[in-house]
Design a protein around this motif. Structure first.
Motif, PDB file in Angstrom:
ATOM      1  N   LEU A 101       0.853  -1.182   0.000  1.00  0.00           N
ATOM      2  CA  LEU A 101       0.000   0.000   0.000  1.00  0.00           C
ATOM      3  C   LEU A 101       0.892   1.237   0.000  1.00  0.00           C
ATOM      4  N   GLU A 102       0.653   2.149  -0.924  1.00  0.00           N
ATOM      5  CA  GLU A 102       1.396   3.414  -1.005  1.00  0.00           C
ATOM      6  C   GLU A 102       0.405   4.516  -1.351  1.00  0.00           C
ATOM      7  N   ASN A 103       0.554   5.662  -0.725  1.00  0.00           N
ATOM      8  CA  ASN A 103      -0.304   6.808  -0.984  1.00  0.00           C
ATOM      9  C   ASN A 103       0.545   8.066  -1.081  1.00  0.00           C
ATOM     10  N   ASP A 104       0.069   9.015  -1.840  1.00  0.00           N
ATOM     11  CA  ASP A 104       0.704  10.332  -1.870  1.00  0.00           C
ATOM     12  C   ASP A 104      -0.328  11.327  -2.373  1.00  0.00           C
ATOM     13  N   GLY A 105      -0.286  12.491  -1.811  1.00  0.00           N
ATOM     14  CA  GLY A 105      -1.173  13.561  -2.246  1.00  0.00           C
ATOM     15  C   GLY A 105      -0.522  14.884  -1.941  1.00  0.00           C
ATOM     16  N   GLY A 106      -0.826  15.872  -2.773  1.00  0.00           N
ATOM     17  CA  GLY A 106      -0.224  17.159  -2.509  1.00  0.00           C
ATOM     18  C   GLY A 106      -0.665  18.257  -3.445  1.00  0.00           C
ATOM     19  N   ILE A 107      -0.095  19.406  -3.182  1.00  0.00           N
ATOM     20  CA  ILE A 107      -0.309  20.617  -3.962  1.00  0.00           C
ATOM     21  C   ILE A 107       0.924  20.781  -4.839  1.00  0.00           C
ATOM     22  N   ILE A 108       0.699  20.955  -6.142  1.00  0.00           N
ATOM     23  CA  ILE A 108       1.804  21.031  -7.090  1.00  0.00           C
ATOM     24  C   ILE A 108       1.714  22.352  -7.838  1.00  0.00           C
ATOM     25  N   TRP A 109       2.817  23.093  -7.843  1.00  0.00           N
ATOM     26  CA  TRP A 109       2.885  24.392  -8.521  1.00  0.00           C
ATOM     27  C   TRP A 109       3.622  24.228  -9.849  1.00  0.00           C
ATOM     28  N   LEU A 110       3.033  24.792 -10.884  1.00  0.00           N
ATOM     29  CA  LEU A 110       3.670  24.829 -12.204  1.00  0.00           C
ATOM     30  C   LEU A 110       3.572  26.257 -12.707  1.00  0.00           C
ATOM     31  N   LEU A 117      -3.294  16.779  -6.435  1.00  0.00           N
ATOM     32  CA  LEU A 117      -3.399  15.398  -6.893  1.00  0.00           C
ATOM     33  C   LEU A 117      -3.236  14.475  -5.691  1.00  0.00           C
ATOM     34  N   VAL A 118      -4.167  13.546  -5.550  1.00  0.00           N
ATOM     35  CA  VAL A 118      -4.103  12.543  -4.488  1.00  0.00           C
ATOM     36  C   VAL A 118      -4.288  11.178  -5.136  1.00  0.00           C
ATOM     37  N   VAL A 119      -3.364  10.268  -4.868  1.00  0.00           N
ATOM     38  CA  VAL A 119      -3.455   8.911  -5.399  1.00  0.00           C
ATOM     39  C   VAL A 119      -3.265   7.931  -4.243  1.00  0.00           C
ATOM     40  N   LEU A 120      -4.237   7.055  -4.049  1.00  0.00           N
ATOM     41  CA  LEU A 120      -4.183   6.011  -3.034  1.00  0.00           C
ATOM     42  C   LEU A 120      -4.125   4.669  -3.761  1.00  0.00           C
ATOM     43  N   THR A 121      -3.148   3.840  -3.440  1.00  0.00           N
ATOM     44  CA  THR A 121      -2.991   2.551  -4.122  1.00  0.00           C
ATOM     45  C   THR A 121      -2.854   1.431  -3.111  1.00  0.00           C
ATOM     46  N   SER A 122      -3.204   0.235  -3.544  1.00  0.00           N
ATOM     47  CA  SER A 122      -2.969  -0.967  -2.737  1.00  0.00           C
ATOM     48  C   SER A 122      -3.090  -2.184  -3.633  1.00  0.00           C
ATOM     49  N   GLY A 123      -2.727  -3.334  -3.091  1.00  0.00           N
ATOM     50  CA  GLY A 123      -2.888  -4.579  -3.821  1.00  0.00           C
ATOM     51  C   GLY A 123      -1.772  -4.915  -4.784  1.00  0.00           C
ATOM     52  N   MET A 124      -0.697  -4.134  -4.769  1.00  0.00           N
ATOM     53  CA  MET A 124       0.476  -4.400  -5.597  1.00  0.00           C
ATOM     54  C   MET A 124       1.686  -4.356  -4.680  1.00  0.00           C
ATOM     55  N   SER A 125       2.824  -4.703  -5.215  1.00  0.00           N
ATOM     56  CA  SER A 125       4.039  -4.531  -4.418  1.00  0.00           C
ATOM     57  C   SER A 125       4.222  -3.037  -4.159  1.00  0.00           C
ATOM     58  N   ASN A 126       4.965  -2.714  -3.135  1.00  0.00           N
ATOM     59  CA  ASN A 126       5.200  -1.301  -2.828  1.00  0.00           C
ATOM     60  C   ASN A 126       5.861  -0.574  -3.992  1.00  0.00           C
ATOM     61  N   LEU A 127       6.797  -1.235  -4.661  1.00  0.00           N
ATOM     62  CA  LEU A 127       7.447  -0.618  -5.821  1.00  0.00           C
ATOM     63  C   LEU A 127       6.431  -0.356  -6.929  1.00  0.00           C
ATOM     64  N   GLY A 152      -6.287  26.150 -10.572  1.00  0.00           N
ATOM     65  CA  GLY A 152      -7.447  25.670  -9.865  1.00  0.00           C
ATOM     66  C   GLY A 152      -7.909  24.294 -10.294  1.00  0.00           C
ATOM     67  N   ILE A 153      -7.064  23.543 -10.942  1.00  0.00           N
ATOM     68  CA  ILE A 153      -7.411  22.190 -11.351  1.00  0.00           C
ATOM     69  C   ILE A 153      -7.240  21.275 -10.147  1.00  0.00           C
ATOM     70  N   VAL A 154      -8.217  20.427  -9.890  1.00  0.00           N
ATOM     71  CA  VAL A 154      -8.117  19.481  -8.776  1.00  0.00           C
ATOM     72  C   VAL A 154      -8.392  18.088  -9.307  1.00  0.00           C
ATOM     73  N   PHE A 155      -7.470  17.174  -9.060  1.00  0.00           N
ATOM     74  CA  PHE A 155      -7.639  15.770  -9.425  1.00  0.00           C
ATOM     75  C   PHE A 155      -7.601  14.957  -8.155  1.00  0.00           C
ATOM     76  N   SER A 156      -8.354  13.902  -8.107  1.00  0.00           N
ATOM     77  CA  SER A 156      -8.164  12.921  -7.038  1.00  0.00           C
ATOM     78  C   SER A 156      -8.439  11.553  -7.625  1.00  0.00           C
ATOM     79  N   PHE A 157      -7.547  10.622  -7.339  1.00  0.00           N
ATOM     80  CA  PHE A 157      -7.657   9.273  -7.850  1.00  0.00           C
ATOM     81  C   PHE A 157      -7.509   8.318  -6.687  1.00  0.00           C
ATOM     82  N   SER A 158      -8.223   7.224  -6.737  1.00  0.00           N
ATOM     83  CA  SER A 158      -8.066   6.186  -5.728  1.00  0.00           C
ATOM     84  C   SER A 158      -8.097   4.847  -6.438  1.00  0.00           C
TER      85      SER A 158
END
Length: 160
Positions: A101-110, A117-127, A152-158
């Protein structure tokens, strides 16, 4: 903090903030409580909302939001959202992991664009989880840098 503030107060604050799928039922890394059916839950949408409130300086208050942002900007883990991004990207994020299980989410400036962007994952190897988060982040980065428009773009994935 859980002992100091109390789980009930933390969960009440989550509801007041508009978190719909986040609940705290046990202290962090409490395997015994987890065996007894208690766990902690959240969603990509709830985490995105927290990042949005921090960015807008509305989480608790302006000073608290600025402190949270400063802490998030100092995150030292770079194997997820930034994995395939240019090294000079400004990102304030929080990641986490357990076995498979690995997760990461944050505010990204370009430049003048900002996205969450927030991505929550599980069910695979950590790599594999880290690589998946990195690939999604790279895709969103590419789409954001090649699209004209305002911030002002907001994405969220799980992914489960």
């Amino acid at each position: 903090l859980i002992d100091f503030l109390g789980m009930e107060n933390i969960n009440l604050l989550g509801k007041e903030l508009g978190l719909k799928e986040t609940i705290l039922e046990r202290r962090m890394m409490d395997a015994e409580a987890r065996k007894n059916g208690y766990d902690n839950y959240t969603s990509a949408d709830d985490i995105s909302l927290l990042f949005k409130l921090i960015y807008q300086e509305k989480l608790i208050n302006k000073e608290a939001s600025q402190l949270m942002l400063d802490i998030l900007l100092r995150q030292q883990q770079g194997e997820r959202l930034q994995r395939y991004l240019p090294p000079d990207i400004k990102i304030a994020h929080k990641c986490g992991d357990l076995d498979n299980l690995e997760n990461d989410g944050g505010i990204i400036w370009l430049g003048d664009k900002v996205y969450i962007l927030v991505v929550l994952t599980s069910g695979m190897s950590n790599l594999q989880c880290k690589q998946t988060i990195g690939k999604i982040s790279k895709f969103v980065y590419y789409k954001t840098t090649t699209t004209t428009g305002s911030a002002g773009i907001v994405f969220s994935f799980s992914f489960f």
